[in-house]
Design a protein around this motif. Structure first.
Motif, PDB file in Angstrom:
ATOM      1  N   ARG A   1      -4.750   6.065  -3.387  1.00 35.77           N
ATOM      2  CA  ARG A   1      -5.186   6.074  -1.988  1.00 35.77           C
ATOM      3  C   ARG A   1      -4.698   4.841  -1.241  1.00 35.77           C
TER       4      ARG A   1
ATOM      5  N   THR B   1      -1.090   5.113  -0.108  1.00 35.17           N
ATOM      6  CA  THR B   1      -0.793   6.038   0.990  1.00 35.17           C
ATOM      7  C   THR B   1      -1.091   5.430   2.367  1.00 35.17           C
ATOM      8  N   SER B   2      -1.597   4.194   2.407  1.00 32.85           N
ATOM      9  CA  SER B   2      -1.979   3.588   3.690  1.00 32.85           C
ATOM     10  C   SER B   2      -1.201   2.318   4.017  1.00 32.85           C
ATOM     11  N   ARG B   3      -0.187   2.010   3.208  1.00 32.97           N
ATOM     12  CA  ARG B   3       0.606   0.803   3.456  1.00 32.97           C
ATOM     13  C   ARG B   3       2.059   1.186   3.700  1.00 32.97           C
ATOM     14  N   ASN B   4       2.647   0.590   4.712  1.00 36.29           N
ATOM     15  CA  ASN B   4       4.004   0.965   5.118  1.00 36.29           C
ATOM     16  C   ASN B   4       5.016   0.813   3.988  1.00 36.29           C
TER      17      ASN B   4
ATOM     18  N   ILE C   1       4.470   3.383   1.194  1.00 38.71           N
ATOM     19  CA  ILE C   1       4.867   4.725   1.641  1.00 38.71           C
ATOM     20  C   ILE C   1       6.377   4.894   1.489  1.00 38.71           C
TER      21      ILE C   1
ATOM     22  N   TYR D   1       3.722   8.640  -5.036  1.00 37.25           N
ATOM     23  CA  TYR D   1       2.502   7.823  -4.974  1.00 37.25           C
ATOM     24  C   TYR D   1       1.825   7.752  -6.346  1.00 37.25           C
TER      25      TYR D   1
END
Length: 486
Positions: free
Chosen positions: A150, A153-156, A159, A370
């Protein structure tokens, strides 16, 4: 006397315990012919003095070698190399063949992109399920894995990383695996030797489609992993079955076959054969590698549950030995974390991996970047090793607990040999009782049966002691019903 200080190089900064470094160095010296069958080794006191280590460290190394049948220890007399080791040609002490094995090109014929088959699974829901050897997901570090997933999936930058190189496997996971497999399995490879797959079955499929065709002959054990047999047959290749006994696949029989016809590949599960759970002996491991070199066939080594060995440290894979690049090594994280988490790997020479990657893109453009990077984080932080240490201890206890239950409650109906590792026990039912009738019971679903041997696999790792007790009681009830109908 051999200059053992040149054969055994201690690397104190290595993560591999010194006693295992000693054991691995002696195994390699036996494999490459430097140490012959029957040769006497130094006493633990002499070797400890030569290497500058504590005597107890050498004793631990010798005990490890003895547990795996590489050496014979006669107390207060001598330690010697096992007489069953094949005679091999000596190599120079400064030649490390295992570090060069995967730098060779794959020099046997193999084809590139071709067709692919489809498979299906039937799932039955019932009161009790005896699986064929699954991990206990309740013990798995899934929470930590998903937490990392998780976060990625939230860091540039994560990703971006997750979308790079997924055809072969993310660079992060392949780099971590390079170090991890070197430390745990003695595989000297680079990230270019690794293909990340959706489990061991995909690796079997890809390797078979590139290696085999209608003119090919492939040798497998009897009995064997059914999906592997199906995969090989669908290439058009001829399947040749060789008996598996208590020492593993019969290499003498393989040699006789090789003298009569051209063999393209041998599929082997050396650590805990599926389904019978037996471990391939040291003598036969050496012989199989020798035959592969002599008759130029590939070895497809399926090592799906390498980490679970209870009587000693796991045997080093065939792929860790010196070979000419013709070993394809297959492993999986599904047996460590969760059967539904489909992450496996194939290790082979670079040119073979390149073609497998190209072929795989037709079927699947890539894995979950991921998830692969999250797994690489667990490996890097040591979480996977900590989990394996805990799980191995618990599964060992469950194996012994099931052994006691079977002896106490089912001894009049069954026979079996307690396996040295793995996650299942191979159980043979009394000849007058039918495994087909037992498995057709609506209350009890047995995943893996063998009609010819009237046997089945009892997976113990996924059940706690209460669940094992209840399942054995149910088995006893159903076997009693079958007996009363005779």
């Amino acid at each position: 006397m051999f200059p053992y200080e040149r054969i055994i190089i201690i690397e104190k900064e290595s993560k591999i315990p010194i006693y295992r470094q000693i054991a691995i160095a002696i195994i390699n010296a036996i494999r490459n012919g430097t140490l012959k069958a029957g040769v006497h080794l130094p006493s633990s006191r002499e070797l400890a003095k030569t290497l500058g280590v504590h005597r107890k460290t050498v004793i631990a190394g010798y005990e490890e070698l003895n547990a795996q049948d590489w050496i014979i220890i006669i107390p207060r007399k001598h330690v010697s190399v096992s007489e069953h080791i094949p005679l091999l040609k000596p190599q120079k002490w400064n030649t490390s063949t295992n570090t060069l094995s995967f730098e060779n090109s794959f020099n046997l014929p193999f084809k590139t992109i071709d067709k692919y088959p489809e498979k299906s699974n039937n799932v039955t829901v019932c009161e009790a399920i005896v699986d064929d050897g699954h991990p206990d997901v309740r013990l798995s570090p899934i929470d930590e894995l998903l937490k990392t997933y998780r976060a990625y999936t939230s860091r540039n930058h994560t990703i971006k990383d997750a979308h790079l190189g997924t055809e072969q496997g993310t660079v992060k996971l392949r780099d971590e695996l390079t170090k991890y497999l070197s430390e745990t399995r003695g595989l000297h490879i680079s990230s270019e030797n690794i293909l990340i797959t959706h489990g061991a079955q995909m690796s079997i499929y890809l390797s078979s489609r590139l290696l085999l065709n209608v003119d090919s002959n492939i040798i497998v054990g009897k009995p064997n992993y059914p999906l592997a047999n199906t995969t090989f047959e669908e290439t058009g290749a001829s399947l040749i079955e060789v008996n598996v006994d208590e020492y593993g696949i019969d290499t003498a029989a393989i040699e006789k076959i090789c003298k009569k016809k051209k063999i393209t590949a041998v599929y082997v599960i050396p650590h805990h054969h599926y389904p019978t759970t037996v471990t391939l002996s040291v003598e036969r491991r050496m012989k199989l590698l020798e035959l592969s070199h002599q008759y130029s066939f590939a070895i497809i080594e399926d090592d799906y549950d390498y980490d679970y060995h209870y009587t000693s440290s796991p045997y080093l894979p065939l792929a860790s030995a010196g070979h000419s690049g013709n070993v394809i090594y297959i492993g999986s994280f599904s047996k460590i974390l969760d059967p539904s988490l489909r992450i496996g790997f194939m290790i082979a020479p670079k040119n073979f991996i390149e073609q497998c990657t190209a072929y795989r893109k037709i079927v699947d453009v890539g894995g979950d970047g991921y998830m692969q990077n999250a797994l690489s984080f667990l490996i890097k932080e040591g979480e996977l090793k900590r989990h394996l240490k805990k799980a191995k201890k618990i599964y060992h206890q469950r194996r012994d607990f099931l052994d006691t239950l079977l002896q106490d409650k089912l001894s009049k109906y069954i026979s079996y040999t307690v396996p040295t590792g793995g996650m299942a026990i191979w159980i043979k039912i009394r000849p007058d009782l039918s495994i087909i009738k037992l498995s057709s019971n609506t209350k009890l679903k047995i995943i893996r049966i063998e009609e010819v041997q009237n046997a089945f696999r009892f997976g113990f790792a996924s059940m706690n002691e209460k669940e094992l007790d209840q399942t054995v009681d149910l088995l006893k009830t159903e076997l009693q019903k079958l007996e009363n109908k005779i």
